[in-house]
Design a protein around this motif. Sequence first.
Motif, PDB file in Angstrom:
ATOM      1  N   UNK B 314      16.520 -30.086   9.808  1.00 30.42           N
ATOM      2  CA  UNK B 314      16.155 -30.402   8.420  1.00 30.42           C
ATOM      3  C   UNK B 314      16.525 -29.260   7.479  1.00 30.42           C
ATOM      4  N   UNK B 315      16.304 -28.029   7.930  1.00 29.33           N
ATOM      5  CA  UNK B 315      16.666 -26.873   7.091  1.00 29.33           C
ATOM      6  C   UNK B 315      18.175 -26.853   6.837  1.00 29.33           C
ATOM      7  N   UNK B 316      18.933 -27.185   7.861  1.00 31.15           N
ATOM      8  CA  UNK B 316      20.390 -27.191   7.709  1.00 31.15           C
ATOM      9  C   UNK B 316      20.818 -28.243   6.695  1.00 31.15           C
ATOM     10  N   UNK B 317      20.314 -29.439   6.872  1.00 30.16           N
ATOM     11  CA  UNK B 317      20.727 -30.540   5.993  1.00 30.16           C
ATOM     12  C   UNK B 317      20.280 -30.285   4.553  1.00 30.16           C
ATOM     13  N   UNK B 318      19.047 -29.810   4.382  1.00 29.29           N
ATOM     14  CA  UNK B 318      18.554 -29.501   3.029  1.00 29.29           C
ATOM     15  C   UNK B 318      19.462 -28.491   2.325  1.00 29.29           C
ATOM     16  N   UNK B 319      19.869 -27.467   3.084  1.00 28.10           N
ATOM     17  CA  UNK B 319      20.727 -26.451   2.469  1.00 28.10           C
ATOM     18  C   UNK B 319      22.114 -27.004   2.171  1.00 28.10           C
ATOM     19  N   UNK B 320      22.656 -27.725   3.131  1.00 29.78           N
ATOM     20  CA  UNK B 320      23.998 -28.287   2.919  1.00 29.78           C
ATOM     21  C   UNK B 320      24.024 -29.163   1.668  1.00 29.78           C
ATOM     22  N   UNK B 321      22.940 -29.917   1.466  1.00 35.88           N
ATOM     23  CA  UNK B 321      22.894 -30.809   0.285  1.00 35.88           C
ATOM     24  C   UNK B 321      23.068 -30.042  -1.026  1.00 35.88           C
ATOM     25  N   UNK B 322      22.587 -28.824  -1.042  1.00 37.99           N
ATOM     26  CA  UNK B 322      22.668 -28.062  -2.301  1.00 37.99           C
ATOM     27  C   UNK B 322      23.924 -27.205  -2.388  1.00 37.99           C
ATOM     28  N   UNK B 323      24.551 -26.876  -1.270  1.00 39.29           N
ATOM     29  CA  UNK B 323      25.648 -25.896  -1.335  1.00 39.29           C
ATOM     30  C   UNK B 323      27.043 -26.463  -1.087  1.00 39.29           C
ATOM     31  N   UNK B 324      27.135 -27.651  -0.459  1.00 35.03           N
ATOM     32  CA  UNK B 324      28.480 -28.103  -0.075  1.00 35.03           C
ATOM     33  C   UNK B 324      29.164 -28.795  -1.240  1.00 35.03           C
ATOM     34  N   UNK B 325      30.491 -28.669  -1.320  1.00 33.57           N
ATOM     35  CA  UNK B 325      31.218 -29.325  -2.404  1.00 33.57           C
ATOM     36  C   UNK B 325      31.075 -30.850  -2.318  1.00 33.57           C
ATOM     37  N   UNK B 326      31.147 -31.482  -3.473  1.00 37.41           N
ATOM     38  CA  UNK B 326      31.065 -32.943  -3.520  1.00 37.41           C
ATOM     39  C   UNK B 326      32.144 -33.529  -2.622  1.00 37.41           C
TER      40      UNK B 326
END
Lengths: 410, 410
Positions: B314-326
Motif C-alpha cells: 500500500x505504501x508503494x502504490x500510494x507513493x507511486x500515485x503521487x510521483x509517477x508521470x501520467x
Amino acid sequence: MAQSPAVQTPFDIALSDRAKAGLPSAVRKIFRASQRSGIISFANGAPFLGALPFGRLAEDARRAIADQGSVALQYGSSAGIPQLRRHVVDIMALEGITAHPDQVIVTAGSQQALNMAAHATINPGDVVFAEGPSYAGGMAVFTSHEAEIVHVPSDSEGLIPAELERLIAETRAAGRTPKVLYTIPNFQNPGGVNLSSQRRLEVGHICRNNGMLLFEDNPYGLLGFDGQIMPALQPDFPDITFYFGSFSKMFAPGLRLGWVMAPASIHEHLINIAETAALNPAVFNQLLMSAYLDDPAWKETLDVYRGIYKAKFQALVETLETVMPAGTSWNKPTGGFYLWVKVPDGIDTEELVYEAIERGIVYVPGTAFYTNGTGRSELRLSFCLPSIDEIRKGAAILGELFTEALASSK
Amino acid sequence: MAQSPAVQTPFDIALSDRAKAGLPSAVRKIFRASQRSGIISFANGAPFLGALPFGRLAEDARRAIADQGSVALQYGSSAGIPQLRRHVVDIMALEGITAHPDQVIVTAGSQQALNMAAHATINPGDVVFAEGPSYAGGMAVFTSHEAEIVHVPSDSEGLIPAELERLIAETRAAGRTPKVLYTIPNFQNPGGVNLSSQRRLEVGHICRNNGMLLFEDNPYGLLGFDGQIMPALQPDFPDITFYFGSFSKMFAPGLRLGWVMAPASIHEHLINIAETAALNPAVFNQLLMSAYLDDPAWKETLDVYRGIYKAKFQALVETLETVMPAGTSWNKPTGGFYLWVKVPDGIDTEELVYEAIERGIVYVPGTAFYTNGTGRSELRLSFCLPSIDEIRKGAAILGELFTEALASSK
C-alpha cells in the motif's frame, strides 16, 4: 476446482534423453539397505562424526542465527560468502595451490560442483576418462550428461599414463571427442591408491596436449593416516583444471558444502550455471563452516580423525587376514576411507551382497565402480563409519560368507 | 610438482551447448548492484526476515546439533527427512492437495527442484510455454536445458487459454515439441496476477490433451494479503503436474529448502536425478525447518507477514500515485511480493536502470522477464524487502527519474 473429480488418464511421460542415466538402481538399493538400523555398513563413504566438537558447533549455530539471523537466513552470493572462500584458499594452499578467494565457487557439496562442471562442458557423446574403478556418483554425473565413460587401467601408482594415451587415440580414431579426465588423485575412491608425483605431471601434459580438461576431485586429500599431503595437479595445469574440494569428508557432509575452482576463462560461466541451477549455497551453513575454521583447533581435530581412521583401517585389515579365503587380496591405502578387495574366482560380489545384507552387513560390489560391467570379483569396504568392534564383527561375517560361497562353487 | 613452474598455455575451453544459457548478464549485473550497501532495492524477491522468531530458531539450531549432531551433520535420504516431508504434505493440504510424504522430494530450494525437473524432461529444442512476463530464473533453467521459451499472453486473470492453444498449434505446425507449461498461478512473478479458477481447469485440460506437462510453481501461494488461498492445479491433473513448493518466501531462503511432487511415474527417476546432482538436501537444515513447523505458531507468524507485505504494498502504490508521470499504470496484486508497472513511451526501463542505481535505487527492467526482447516499457518493483520509509523514498526517486526521462524524450 474442488468440485471437479481427479481425472486419472493414463499418461506416458516422455523422459529426456539424459533422465535415464544416473546411479544404477542396484547401487541405489545397496545404499538404501546400508541405512537400515542395526546393519554394519561397509558401504557408506560417510565420515565418523563422533569426534567433532558438537558443543562448540551447536553454540556457533545458535550465534549465527541469534546475532545475524537476517543475513544467515537470507539469499546470498551465488559464489559463496567471502569469509568461507578465504578459508578455502588457505586449505588449498596446504596442497600447493595459490588462489584468490574470487576464483572459488562454493557449492552445496562437491557433488553439485561436479554436476555444474559437467553441465558447463559435456556435450552428448563426449568421452570422459576415469580411473577403473572410479567413484560411482561421479560417473553418474557424467552419464547423466550423456557422456561415455572410458576406464583407464590403474595400478598401485594410480592410472597408467600410457594407457590413457592409448585410449585417447582409440577414442579419436572412433570419431569421438576426448573431453575430460576425471581423477581422484589422493586415496582414490574406491581403489585407495595415490597417483604418483611423476604420473601427475605425465597425465596433466597428456590432457593438455589433447585439448582435454582435467577434473581433479579431491575430497580425501587431507585424510592421510600420517598427515602426509600430496601436492595438487592444479598448480601445474591451471588452464585446464577444475579442482573440486569438499568439507564432507574432512569435516561433515551434513552442511552440504564443497567448492570448485575452474580455469579463469570458465569462472563466470560456472557462476551463472550455479545461479541458474540453485541460486546460492545456504548462507547459514557457510557461516557455520567459517566459524568452525576460524578456530585453528580444526587441524587438531583432523589429526584426531587421521588416527581414528588409521586404527579402523588396521582393525579391518587384521581381521580380513584371518577370515578371508585364500586368494583374497587388497591394496594398502595410506589414507582415506576405502579398502579395495579382490576375491578368488567362484565368489560373485554382486550376487552375494543381498545375502550379506541378510546376515547384517553391507558392502559395495565392484560392479558399481565400472560402467563396463566388470567388477564381480571385487568389492569396496569403507572403514570410516563403523566402530572397531563392528569392523571386526562385520569382517568376520564377510569372511564366513565368502568362504562358504567359495566352497559351494567348487 | 612444486618445482615445475605453472605453464600458462592459452587454451580455448569448449563450453557445452547448454553452458551458454542461463540468466542474462544484464539481469545478473542488476542483482549484484542490488546487494550494494545503502541501495534501496526494489529488485530482490527476498523476503523481509525481521519478524521471524530468531531467538527460537537459534535455540532450535543449537539443539539440532547438541542433541543429534551425528544425524544432523551426516548424509541423509535423497528425498529428504520424513518429518519434513510430513509437514510439506500438511502445507500442500491447505491448497487442496492430497498427498503422501513418500510422494514428496525435498530439495535445496525449489530452484534446484525446477532444474531437476527440467533435466528429467526437457530435450534440446523442446518448447516450454510460460506466462509473458515470467520468472527470469525459471526461464533460465529451461534455456540452460536448451528449451525454447514461448510466452503466452496474460491479462488480469492470468495466462489466456485460447492463446496457449493457438501457440501450441503453431509450435506443432513448426515441427517442434510442445513439452511443458510453466506457470506461477498465484501472485505471479513478476505480474502479480492470479490464474482464475476457470482458467486453471481450461489450462490443465489443454496441457493434458496435448500430451504436455504442467509445471506448477507456487512459492507465493500462502502469501495472500488477506489470507486467501487459491486451490492448486495439481489435484485435478496429478498425472501431468510437477508441483514446486518453497520455504524461501513463506519462511526464509537461507536454509535453501523447497520441494517437488511429481507424477507417480516420474518419482523414482527424479530421486535418482536429485541423488546424482546433489546427493541429498542438508539434514541439519531440514531438522531446523521441521522444528519451526512443529510449533503451530508458524501460522501466526505468517499472518504477521501478510500484514507487513500488505502495508508495504500500500505504501508503494500510494507513493507511486503521487510521483509517477501520467500514463504510468500498474496491476493490483492481492498478495505476493511484486508490482508490475507499465510506463509511457519515452521511458526505457532497461536503459534507465543504471541511472537509477546511480541515484541509489534499483528495480528489474521488464526485459528480464521475457526471452523475446520485449519489456522496455515495463518494470518489476518488489516491495518485500525495503522498509516502508525506504519504499516511499525509493519510489519518489523513481518517479523523479522517470518524469525527467519522459520530459527529455519529448
